[in-house]
Design an enzyme around this catalytic site. Sequence first.
Site, short mmCIF file in Angstrom:
data_model
loop_
_atom_site.label_atom_id
_atom_site.label_comp_id
_atom_site.label_asym_id
_atom_site.label_seq_id
_atom_site.Cartn_x
_atom_site.Cartn_y
_atom_site.Cartn_z
N GLY A 12 24.29 -56.56 -60.88
CA GLY A 12 25.67 -56.11 -60.71
C GLY A 12 25.98 -54.78 -61.36
O GLY A 12 27.13 -54.52 -61.73
N LYS A 65 24.17 -72.03 -41.89
CA LYS A 65 24.57 -70.71 -42.40
C LYS A 65 25.98 -70.38 -41.94
O LYS A 65 26.79 -69.83 -42.68
CB LYS A 65 23.57 -69.68 -41.87
CG LYS A 65 23.81 -68.29 -42.39
CD LYS A 65 22.62 -67.41 -42.06
CE LYS A 65 22.77 -66.07 -42.73
NZ LYS A 65 21.54 -65.32 -42.80
N MET A 90 21.74 -60.61 -51.79
CA MET A 90 20.40 -60.86 -51.28
C MET A 90 20.37 -61.86 -50.12
O MET A 90 19.40 -62.59 -49.94
CB MET A 90 19.48 -61.34 -52.41
CG MET A 90 19.33 -60.34 -53.54
SD MET A 90 18.94 -58.66 -52.96
CE MET A 90 17.23 -58.90 -52.51
N ARG A 91 21.43 -61.86 -49.35
CA ARG A 91 21.52 -62.81 -48.25
C ARG A 91 21.88 -62.01 -47.00
O ARG A 91 22.79 -61.18 -47.04
CB ARG A 91 22.65 -63.78 -48.59
CG ARG A 91 22.74 -65.01 -47.74
CD ARG A 91 23.61 -66.03 -48.45
NE ARG A 91 22.89 -66.59 -49.57
CZ ARG A 91 22.04 -67.61 -49.45
NH1 ARG A 91 21.84 -68.19 -48.31
NH2 ARG A 91 21.38 -68.05 -50.51
N HIS A 109 21.80 -48.74 -50.15
CA HIS A 109 20.35 -48.95 -50.10
C HIS A 109 19.67 -47.88 -50.94
O HIS A 109 19.97 -46.69 -50.78
CB HIS A 109 19.88 -48.89 -48.64
CG HIS A 109 18.43 -49.23 -48.51
ND1 HIS A 109 17.95 -50.51 -48.65
CD2 HIS A 109 17.35 -48.43 -48.31
CE1 HIS A 109 16.64 -50.50 -48.51
NE2 HIS A 109 16.25 -49.26 -48.31
C1 GRF Z 1 20.68 -51.64 -55.81
O1 GRF Z 1 19.55 -50.86 -56.01
C2 GRF Z 1 21.15 -51.54 -54.38
O2 GRF Z 1 20.87 -50.32 -53.79
C3 GRF Z 1 20.36 -52.64 -53.70
O3 GRF Z 1 20.30 -53.68 -54.64
C4 GRF Z 1 20.39 -53.13 -55.94
C5 GRF Z 1 21.47 -53.88 -56.65
O4 GRF Z 1 21.52 -53.57 -58.02
N1 GRF Z 1 20.98 -53.00 -52.44
P1 GRF Z 1 22.74 -54.09 -58.90
O5 GRF Z 1 22.79 -55.60 -58.77
O6 GRF Z 1 23.98 -53.42 -58.42
O7 GRF Z 1 22.37 -53.67 -60.31
#
Ligand code: GRF
Length: 200
Positions: A12, A65, A90-91, A109
């Site tokens: 986060g 889902k 992550m989903r 990204h």
């Molecule tokens: C970041 O590097 C973002 O680009 C990718 O996931 C990571 C999340 O990091 N999609 P965080 O949880 O915000 O520290």
Amino acid sequence: MKNIAVFASGHGTNLQAIIDNIAAGKLKANLALVVSDNPRALAIMRAKRAGIRTFYVAPKVFASKQEYEARVIERLKEEQIELIVLAGFMRILSPFFIRNYRGKIVNIHPALLPSFKGAHAIKDAYLYGVKVTGVTVHFVDEKVDNGPIIAQEPVFVLDGESIEEVEAKVHKVEHRLYAEAIAWVLTGRFRIAGRRVVRR
Ligand code: GRF
């Protein structure tokens, strides 16, 4: 001020940057809700510490889902969320979810798309030996790491730099660029023409 929700599964740090930018008055938005699929996510603690409402339901308690996503959508509607900000969520959201919020979901990204899609972009780019990588903020469509690009910024990989050093530089750019891109999207001063996000 528009209501936004951040979806996060992990550390986060991008969520924290959004919280800090709002507190500093640089990002004019109401962060109404943080959604997570991971009850142990540091992101949830960060949200709670900042006094932001959090929403966690275990995806696996739902039969499908779509049922999980329908529950999330219900909560988003309650909060009148106008923009969904994915920050290390992550989903993969299904076409059903995306249809409900088309053009209203953004993602960050840690590479210059379309290079190095996927969950290990920084490492993949580093191991490939690129001299330039970077950060992409984009709208989310049905395909992973694919939608129209809102903002990109390069990060140079210098000779002798470790992966940790490159990672730190990428994250530093992320934390500034995401807030700027969100602020701009919230102005609504753009149109999406095919793959291109055009400012107006
Ligand atoms: C970041 O590097 C973002 O680009 C990718 O996931 C990571 C999340 O990091 N999609 P965080 O949880 O915000 O520290």
